[in-house]
Write a protein that holds these residues in place. Structure first.
Motif, PDB file in Angstrom:
ATOM      1  N   ALA A  30       0.735  -1.090  -0.081  1.00 13.19           N
ATOM      2  CA  ALA A  30      -0.127   0.113   0.064  1.00 13.19           C
ATOM      3  C   ALA A  30       1.024   1.224  -0.001  1.00 13.19           C
ATOM      4  O   ALA A  30       0.426   2.351  -0.799  1.00 13.19           O
ATOM      5  CB  ALA A  30      -0.909   0.036   1.201  1.00 13.19           C
ATOM      6  N   SER A  31       2.091   1.332   0.905  1.00 13.16           N
ATOM      7  CA  SER A  31       2.711   2.388   0.754  1.00 13.16           C
ATOM      8  C   SER A  31       3.448   2.817  -0.594  1.00 13.16           C
ATOM      9  O   SER A  31       3.708   3.670  -0.997  1.00 13.16           O
ATOM     10  CB  SER A  31       3.678   2.367   1.878  1.00 13.16           C
ATOM     11  OG  SER A  31       4.900   1.535   1.566  1.00 13.16           O
ATOM     12  N   ALA A  32       3.870   1.668  -1.197  1.00 13.60           N
ATOM     13  CA  ALA A  32       4.558   1.890  -2.545  1.00 13.60           C
ATOM     14  C   ALA A  32       3.401   2.408  -3.576  1.00 13.60           C
ATOM     15  O   ALA A  32       3.862   3.199  -4.318  1.00 13.60           O
ATOM     16  CB  ALA A  32       4.995   0.366  -2.912  1.00 13.60           C
ATOM     17  N   LEU A  33       2.304   1.907  -3.538  1.00 19.57           N
ATOM     18  CA  LEU A  33       1.303   2.466  -4.547  1.00 19.57           C
ATOM     19  C   LEU A  33       0.790   3.749  -3.983  1.00 19.57           C
ATOM     20  O   LEU A  33       0.919   4.606  -4.856  1.00 19.57           O
ATOM     21  CB  LEU A  33       0.048   1.465  -4.294  1.00 19.57           C
ATOM     22  CG  LEU A  33       0.038   0.231  -5.059  1.00 19.57           C
ATOM     23  CD1 LEU A  33      -0.961  -0.417  -4.847  1.00 19.57           C
ATOM     24  CD2 LEU A  33       0.179   0.009  -6.406  1.00 19.57           C
ATOM     25  N   PHE A  34       0.733   4.163  -2.688  1.00 20.27           N
ATOM     26  CA  PHE A  34       0.324   5.296  -2.376  1.00 20.27           C
ATOM     27  C   PHE A  34       1.742   6.523  -2.690  1.00 20.27           C
ATOM     28  O   PHE A  34       1.277   7.534  -3.372  1.00 20.27           O
ATOM     29  CB  PHE A  34       0.196   5.504  -0.916  1.00 20.27           C
ATOM     30  CG  PHE A  34       0.068   6.990  -0.455  1.00 20.27           C
ATOM     31  CD1 PHE A  34      -1.239   7.763  -0.688  1.00 20.27           C
ATOM     32  CD2 PHE A  34       1.154   7.573   0.218  1.00 20.27           C
ATOM     33  CE1 PHE A  34      -1.214   8.878  -0.279  1.00 20.27           C
ATOM     34  CE2 PHE A  34       1.025   8.971   0.710  1.00 20.27           C
ATOM     35  CZ  PHE A  34      -0.160   9.625   0.565  1.00 20.27           C
ATOM     36  N   LEU A  35       2.787   6.101  -2.575  1.00 21.62           N
ATOM     37  CA  LEU A  35       3.982   7.029  -2.588  1.00 21.62           C
ATOM     38  C   LEU A  35       4.309   7.113  -4.364  1.00 21.62           C
ATOM     39  O   LEU A  35       4.466   8.246  -4.775  1.00 21.62           O
ATOM     40  CB  LEU A  35       5.025   6.443  -2.136  1.00 21.62           C
ATOM     41  CG  LEU A  35       5.261   6.581  -0.572  1.00 21.62           C
ATOM     42  CD1 LEU A  35       6.262   5.880   0.057  1.00 21.62           C
ATOM     43  CD2 LEU A  35       5.105   8.027  -0.158  1.00 21.62           C
TER      44      LEU A  35
END
Length: 88
Positions: A30-35
């Protein structure tokens, strides 16, 4: 073939490891997609940031373990939370 150990500490450890692994995988994805999509960072920037974070955590783990042994884990956690609150 049994998937879980016998009831007791081994089962508790196995279940907590499973929950930790699923949670960490979800957070990293999720953090990779968000960033990359919302913040606009490149894939290389996200990878470098996650790599540096892991490296700092690895280096800090030995001194933190020593301090937890000397002063107790609760005191160390309280100090870390206070430092986090002051730095934020």
């Amino acid at each position: 073939m049994r998937l879980l150990p016998d009831p007791g500490p081994a089962r508790t450890l196995a279940l907590s490891t499973l929950i930790n692994t699923v949670g960490r995988g979800t957070w990293l994805t999720a953090s990779a997609l968000f960033l990359t999509r919302s913040v606009g960072l490149t894939v290389a920037q996200v990878g470098l940031g996650l790599t540096l974070t892991a490296l700092v955590s690895l280096i800090a783990s030995a001194p933190m373990g020593y301090l937890a042994d000397r002063h107790g884990p609760r005191g160390l956690q309280l100090a870390a939370l206070l430092a986090s609150a002051v730095c934020t």
